[in-house]
Enzyme design. Structure first.
Site, PDB file in Angstrom:
ATOM      1  CG  ASP A  60     -26.955  19.557  46.591  1.00 47.42           C
ATOM      2  OD1 ASP A  60     -27.944  18.964  46.101  1.00 47.42           O
ATOM      3  OD2 ASP A  60     -26.661  20.724  46.301  1.00 47.42           O
ATOM      4  CB  SER A 140     -45.718  11.528  44.698  1.00 44.39           C
ATOM      5  OG  SER A 140     -46.948  12.066  45.159  1.00 44.39           O
ATOM      6  CE1 TYR A 153     -43.262  16.612  45.501  1.00 42.25           C
ATOM      7  CE2 TYR A 153     -45.511  15.877  45.084  1.00 42.25           C
ATOM      8  CZ  TYR A 153     -44.294  15.719  45.716  1.00 42.25           C
ATOM      9  OH  TYR A 153     -44.108  14.643  46.558  1.00 42.25           O
ATOM     10  CE  LYS A 157     -41.698  13.334  44.652  1.00 37.90           C
ATOM     11  NZ  LYS A 157     -40.553  12.577  45.198  1.00 37.90           N
TER      12      LYS A 157
END
Length: 249
Positions: A60, A140, A153, A157
């Site tokens: 993890d 990203s 998100y 990123k």
């Protein structure tokens, strides 16, 4: 291809998608690979596929001790660590930022940002014991150019992209840090980016927005990770590399 011959790499998120493709590409380039993933069985299956120069661990990435244990495994099994490839990540369906739950926002940042930081923090001493090395982080293109519905998100990123740049400055000259910034890629996570409504139509519309006329494939990102991790990229650090078929131009 022997671009990574005699190198030892840890690949997080290696059970599927971009992480799996990266583990396969690293092994094909000559590296020994420790494949880690929250899906321990999936990581073990990939390592078995790669053969005797691969190991696996259930990790993890939000657990500092688990990240440290993966580094210890690499040194125990292969004697060194040269490369860290951070691929583990999480997103959800497009959600207006004001409607996102606190739990989802926290989870995205915990995995996408804190998970990278913990992995790098665990790996750096081992990389330096090997004389230096290379870190690649999957950010990203959305960290540079966002879209509605991805407040958590895209922000995570953007943080990852800038974390890579900061680490590149702080860890030089012996450790290079670069960031891969793909567009939504043809993996199991793609439906979450496209949303639950009309997935086939959304897929075609998305492809229509990419100048090169196709979706990114995991191998596109993996091949870039091999290059940036190799000695051929010895003078590259702090790069955030768009891998998006021209979509962000």
């Amino acid at each position: 291809m022997t671009a990574l011959q005699d190198k030892v790499a840890i690949v997080t998120g290696g059970a599927s998608g971009i992480g799996r493709a990266t583990a396969v590409a690293f092994a094909a380039a000559g590296a020994s690979v420790v494949v880690t993933d929250l899906d321990g069985e999936g990581a073990a299956a990939v390592a078995k596929e790669l053969g005797p120069t691969a190991r696996s661990a259930q990790v993890d990435v939000t657990d500092a001790e688990a990240s440290a244990a993966a580094v210890a495994l690499a040194e125990q099994e292969f004697g060194r660590l040269d490369i860290l490839s951070c691929n583990a990540g999480f997103t959800g369906f497009p959600t207006p930022t004001m409607d996102a739950s606190e739990d989802e926002f926290d989870r995205i940042f915990r995995i996408n940002v804190k998970g990278v930081w913990l992995g790098v923090r665990a790996a750096v001493p081992a990389l330096r014991r090997s004389g230096g090395g290379a870190i690649t982080i999957v950010g990203s293109i959305m960290g540079e150019r966002t879209r509605p519905g991805f407040g958590a998100y895209a922000s995570s990123k953007a943080a990852v992209n800038h974390l890579a740049r900061t680490l590149a400055l702080e860890l030089a000259p012996d450790i290079r840090v670069n960031c891969l910034a793909p567009v939504a890629t043809d993996t199991a996570m793609l439906p979450q980016f496209l949303g639950p409504e009309d997935p086939a139509g959304a897929r075609e519309r998305f492809i229509g927005s990419i100048p090169l006329g196709r979706l990114g494939q995991p191998e596109d990102i993996a091949n870039a990770a091999v290059y940036l991790s190799s000695d051929a990229a010895a003078f590259l650090t702090g790069v955030v590399l768009p891998i998006d078929g021209g979509r962000s131009v």
